[in-house]
Design a protein around this motif. Structure first.
Motif, PDB file in Angstrom:
ATOM      1  N   GLU A 106       0.826  -1.216   0.000  1.00  0.00           N
ATOM      2  CA  GLU A 106       0.000   0.000   0.000  1.00  0.00           C
ATOM      3  C   GLU A 106       0.864   1.273   0.000  1.00  0.00           C
ATOM      4  O   GLU A 106       0.460   2.301  -0.542  1.00  0.00           O
ATOM      5  CB  GLU A 106      -0.990  -0.002   1.172  1.00  0.00           C
ATOM      6  N   ASP A 109       1.885   1.745  -3.641  1.00  0.00           N
ATOM      7  CA  ASP A 109       0.749   2.209  -4.445  1.00  0.00           C
ATOM      8  C   ASP A 109       0.401   3.666  -4.161  1.00  0.00           C
ATOM      9  O   ASP A 109       0.164   4.458  -5.078  1.00  0.00           O
ATOM     10  CB  ASP A 109      -0.491   1.339  -4.180  1.00  0.00           C
ATOM     11  N   GLN A 110       0.377   4.017  -2.878  1.00  0.00           N
ATOM     12  CA  GLN A 110      -0.045   5.374  -2.500  1.00  0.00           C
ATOM     13  C   GLN A 110       0.903   6.448  -3.058  1.00  0.00           C
ATOM     14  O   GLN A 110       0.464   7.480  -3.552  1.00  0.00           O
ATOM     15  CB  GLN A 110      -0.052   5.476  -0.979  1.00  0.00           C
TER      16      GLN A 110
END
Ligand code: NAD
Length: 248
Positions: A106, A109-110
């Motif tokens: 994550e 991705d962020q």
């Protein structure tokens, strides 16, 4: 709000740090300012007052650049307030540092979504406006880390390197429409983003800077003001390092 044929600049993530310095510098250069921010704070009201003190006008538009529809809305609000967009500065960015052995999916991705996809989203929605105007300047904020890499920043360096690719491809696509697309690659600039780094990291970084000081938000804003001006009309597809000589 009226449009007195003033040029209009939109700065994403423009309420603090480098984005704030860019907003104020461009206001001084006579641009009307559209400042995008992600979450409300008193920084926005202060910034609008500071812009007005410089004899210009500003509106603030809330939105998360990583969301395609938010980016569309930010551009729409800017056009409905001032009738045009002459300069887009893709400044919004985040870091979520960690070594590759431990980096969470994550966090990868962020960082890609805000820095890289956010840049794409805003360019995607501003392009039709600038093509119609047959003029415009898009300035992306990359980083020297996108050129040289940095341990602990696989996500951030991938995003910032991606921004360099986006800059060059878009510059080629839009040149015939009177639109210039360039990027800046700052080195170590003193802002909230770098404040969190340890003294050890800061000391090591400083040792690698020939000019022997960290950069300021104004050092970046000055180059962006040049890229936004007619003096830079013959520049496109360029990546300009602002790093005290750190990467050369
Ligand atoms: N500080 C440095 O040393 C340095 C070096 C190279 C590049 N940069 C780049 O310069 C830019 C500005 O960084 P800064 O140092 O001023 O950091 P900062 O954290 O002070 O500012 C970043 C701004 O982006 C906004 N933002 C974050 N996510 C957003 C989203 N999804 N939508 C809209 N806005 C969002 C934040 O609210 C903040 O206002 C960033 O792109 C950063 O990667 C900074």
């Amino acid at each position: 709000m009226d449009n007195l044929n003033k040029k209009v600049a939109l700065i994403t993530g423009g309420a603090r740090g480098i984005g704030k310095a860019i907003s104020l510098k461009l206001a001084e250069q006579g641009f009307y300012i559209v400042v995008n921010y992600r979450s409300s704070s008193n920084l926005i009201d202060e910034l609008i007052k500071e812009v007005e003190k410089r004899g210009s006008k500003a509106i603030a538009v809330c939105g998360d650049v990583s969301i395609f529809e938010d980016a569309k809305n930010i551009i729409k609000e800017a056009v409905s307030a001032f009738g045009r967009i002459d300069v887009l500065v893709n400044n919004a960015g985040i870091t979520k540092d960690g070594l590759i052995l431990r980096m969470k999916e994550e966090d990868f991705d962020q960082v890609i979504n805000v820095n890289l996809k956010g840049t794409f989203n805003c360019i995607r929605h501003v392009s039709p406006i600038m093509v119609k105007q047959r003029s415009g300047k898009i300035i992306n904020v990359s980083s020297v880390v996108g050129i040289a890499g940095n341990a602990g920043q696989v996500n951030y360096s991938a995003a910032k390197a991606g921004i360099i690719g986006v800059t060059k491809s878009t510059a080629r696509e839009l040149a015939s429409r009177g639109i210039n697309v360039n990027a800046v690659a700052p080195g170590f600039i003193k802002t909230d983003m770098t404040d969190t780094l340890s003294d050890k990291v800061k000391e090591n970084t400083l040792n690698g800077i020939p000019l022997k000081r960290f950069g300021t938000a104004d050092d970046v804003a000055n180059v962006i003001a040049f890229l936004a001006s007619p003096s830079a009309d013959y520049l496109t597809g360029q990546i300009i390092n602002i790093d005290g000589g750190m990467v050369m």
